[in-house]
Scaffold this active site. Structure first.
Site, mmCIF file in Angstrom:
data_model
loop_
_atom_site.group_PDB
_atom_site.id
_atom_site.type_symbol
_atom_site.label_atom_id
_atom_site.label_comp_id
_atom_site.label_asym_id
_atom_site.label_seq_id
_atom_site.Cartn_x
_atom_site.Cartn_y
_atom_site.Cartn_z
ATOM 1 C CG ASP A 123 -2.255 0.708 0.926
ATOM 2 O OD1 ASP A 123 -2.259 1.639 0.087
ATOM 3 O OD2 ASP A 123 -3.275 0.364 1.539
ATOM 4 C CD GLU A 169 -6.573 5.245 3.005
ATOM 5 O OE1 GLU A 169 -5.683 4.811 3.742
ATOM 6 O OE2 GLU A 169 -6.371 5.610 1.821
#
Length: 622
Positions: free
Chosen positions: A305, A511
């Site tokens: 990521d 997020e």
């Protein structure tokens, strides 16, 4: 000189020239494995390390691409060629960098990636589909496959061959800020929704080898199953936190969708920021190499990521050399979001020269990356063209998004009894009150990962139809629509409206910025519900990425709809309010009574929901 000797010498020179001109890795008639071997034997260590990097485009030049043989670029959320960039702008930008890669010694093309998580969400005028939680409510895997195909066309319209999606997390706690990126708390629903990969990449040929990446043509893109593994199960739903669960639980809840994804030929897998029982996934050799690569036989490449390896240490990047070593040894092939490509090359070179990272591990990473590049056809067609630009935001895709909205809405209350339903509403009443912060706000109804990483509020981010616009289109022309974002109670009471539609919900987030421990409807939403619903028949449409606390307010609400984050096609909401289509959506996750119950998922011994997973009232089209 002997004529025969001259002839032989001439023949040898011609043969050598012919051999020097023929390069196997550039020959599309050769098998992919042959091309990979030929290319890799020509590559220096530096060129191999370059292939293992994916950099954010903002500060990169074609010269850097050439000099360091950079393997991949990406546009992070909001990283665009220019504001309101056209498809032509995107194609020209991608080719600008690609020309740098093609001018390198071996001419290995770079791979451009982008987060296309609910349509081509970074791009102005793209079709924005409902977020995954809404798609999970449809239970329609064919619809999701068609959305994947439409998204692939729009991504390719901008010259990009790599979509960093889908998220196949199983969200087990709605307090998690990424819960809307999850199709469901039920792993079986998530498994069904992996059909989006088939839409993005194409139908894998029958009898093809399982686990091998597949892309079915120039109108398809590489997909990325993420985030491996357990990202939806962290303690208290805290993003990037620790998932505490035994091996059997990990396999039965968080792993199943990866089986389906690999069988369907997914090309890449992204590793999660989170940990499993205290071990950072970005450093977990047993799961990344041992299970994903060796047991599941995944043959594509594994990508980190964004700056994910930095977070192996706390604080992030405290010992970057260790982080690089741990990530590569764990089995991560491509590193996303490297803060210094020069440092990365130096660190990996040193670790290889000291035999800390083996050359075989580097070769495994590069072999996988090249396999994906050959599979997607980059060596034959490295430069993007303009032949697909008209597909961006086209009407057929907007119609598909509207269908997705229609099927995703979940009707949770409809009058006090089945004998006296509040919906559908009449189209030809004298006037309607429409209220709420989300009724006339495209950004709010699209949510995070739209135009920017966190999303934006307002109507300037892209093109589409707000819910208010959809209502205006749906009702009789003689009906007077009164819109007030937050009307006071006295105004509502004195106006004698036949009924009202209240559209409220969460503001955009993404997020960890969306982690929320109380899950209440943000003000002025609750105030608007109270002001309107106490004196008029009211329908409340909740725009949110997850269930929110609603039980105390339900008695005053006549009809209650979970609309999730529907995207740009707000007309789909109006279609159901006024009965052009019936409600069919089912809850993709449990609707709790109070946050004190969380986490609470179907099958738990303390399961006592306000509405259970799978609940949803139905209506008939009128």
């Amino acid at each position: 000189m002997n004529p025969r000797l001259v002839g032989l010498l001439f023949l040898c020179v011609c043969t050598a020239l012919a051999e020097s001109e023929y390069i196997k890795y550039k020959d599309p008639q050769q098998p992919i494995n042959t091309r990979i071997r030929d290319l890799m034997r020509r590559m220096t260590l530096g060129e191999k390390i370059g292939q293992m990097m994916q950099l954010e485009r903002a500060n990169i030049t074609p010269e850097i691409m050439r000099n360091y043989s950079i393997g991949s670029l990406l546009s992070a959320g909001g990283s665009v060629p220019r504001p309101r960039a056209t498809p032509e702008d995107w194609v020209n930008m991608v080719n600008h960098y690609q020309n740098g890669s093609l001018s390198s010694r071996l001419g290995v093309p770079m791979l451009y990636g982008i987060d296309a998580v609910h349509g081509h969400n970074n791009v102005y005028k793209a079709t924005i589909f409902p977020h995954n939680i809404g798609l999970g409510a449809t239970r329609d895997s064919d619809l999701v496959k068609r959305i994947g195909a439409a998204t692939a066309l729009e991504v390719r319209a901008t010259g990009i061959p790599f979509a960093l999606s889908p998220c196949i997390a199983v969200c087990r706690d709605p307090r998690w800020g990424r819960c809307y990126e999850s199709f469901s708390e039920d792993p079986r629903v998530v498994q069904e929704m992996t059909e989006i990969i088939v839409g993005l990449q194409g139908e894998i040929p029958r009898n093809s080898r399982k686990g091998v990446p597949y892309v079915g043509g120039k109108d398809k893109v590489l997909a990325c199953a993420k985030h491996f593994v357990g990202d939806g199960g962290t303690i208290n739903g805290i993003d990037e936190n620790n998932t505490v669960i035994d091996w059997d639980g990990l396999l039965s809840i968080h792993m199943p969708a990866y089986y389906n994804s690999i069988i369907k030929g997914v090309s890449t897998v992204m590793v999660s920021y989170s940990s499993w029982n205290g071990m950072k996934m970005h450093a977990n050799h047993d799961l990344v190499t041992g299970f994903l690569k060796n047991t599941l036989k995944f043959r594509g490449f594994v990508i980190s990521d964004y700056e994910g390896i930095d977070k192996i240490t706390s604080p992030p990047r405290e010992n970057y050399t260790y982080s690089v070593q741990a990530a590569i040894q764990a089995g991560i092939d491509m590193i996303m979001g490297i803060y210094s490509y020069k440092d990365f090359v130096d660190i990996v070179t040193s670790l290889v020269n000291k035999n800390i990272i083996s050359m075989s591990r580097i070769d495994d990473a590069v072999r996988r990356i090249l396999r994906v590049k050959f599979t997607v056809g980059l060596f034959e067609n490295p430069l993007a063209d303009l032949r697909l630009v008209d597909h961006l935001g086209k009407q057929a895709h907007r119609d598909l998004a509207r269908e997705a909205v229609q099927k995703s809405l979940v009707l949770l209350k409809n009058g006090e009894s089945a004998d006296s339903p509040s919906l559908p509403l009449p189209k030809n009443t004298s006037r309607i009150l429409v209220a709420g912060t989300h009724a006339n706000n495209l950004g709010n109804q699209c949510g995070g990962w739209t135009s920017t990483w966190q999303g934006v509020t307002g109507n300037n981010l892209t093109t589409g139809t707000t819910i208010l616009g959809g209502i205006s289109n749906a009702v009789d022309p003689s009906t007077d629509i009164i819109y007030s974002e937050n009307p006071n109670a006295e105004f509502v009471k004195s106006s004698n409206f036949p009924y009202a539609i209240v559209v409220v919900g969460e503001m955009p987030y993404a997020e960890y910025d969306g982690d929320n421990m109380n899950l209440t409807i943000p003000e002025p939403g609750l105030g608007t519900i109270n002001n309107v619903c106490e004196s008029v028949i009211c329908v409340v449409v909740l725009i949110s990425g997850r269930p929110l606390v609603i039980e105390p307010y339900l008695p005053s609400i006549d009809a209650f709809i979970a609309a999730w984050l529907p995207g740009t096609e707000g007309q789909g909401v109006a279609d159901l309010l006024f009965g052009d289509y019936g409600f069919t959506g089912k809850l993709p996750r449990t609707w709790f009574r109070t946050v004190e119950q969380l986490p609470m998922n179907v099958g738990d011994p303390h399961y006592d929901p306000l509405f259970p997973i799978g609940f949803g009232l139905t209506t008939q089209a009128t």
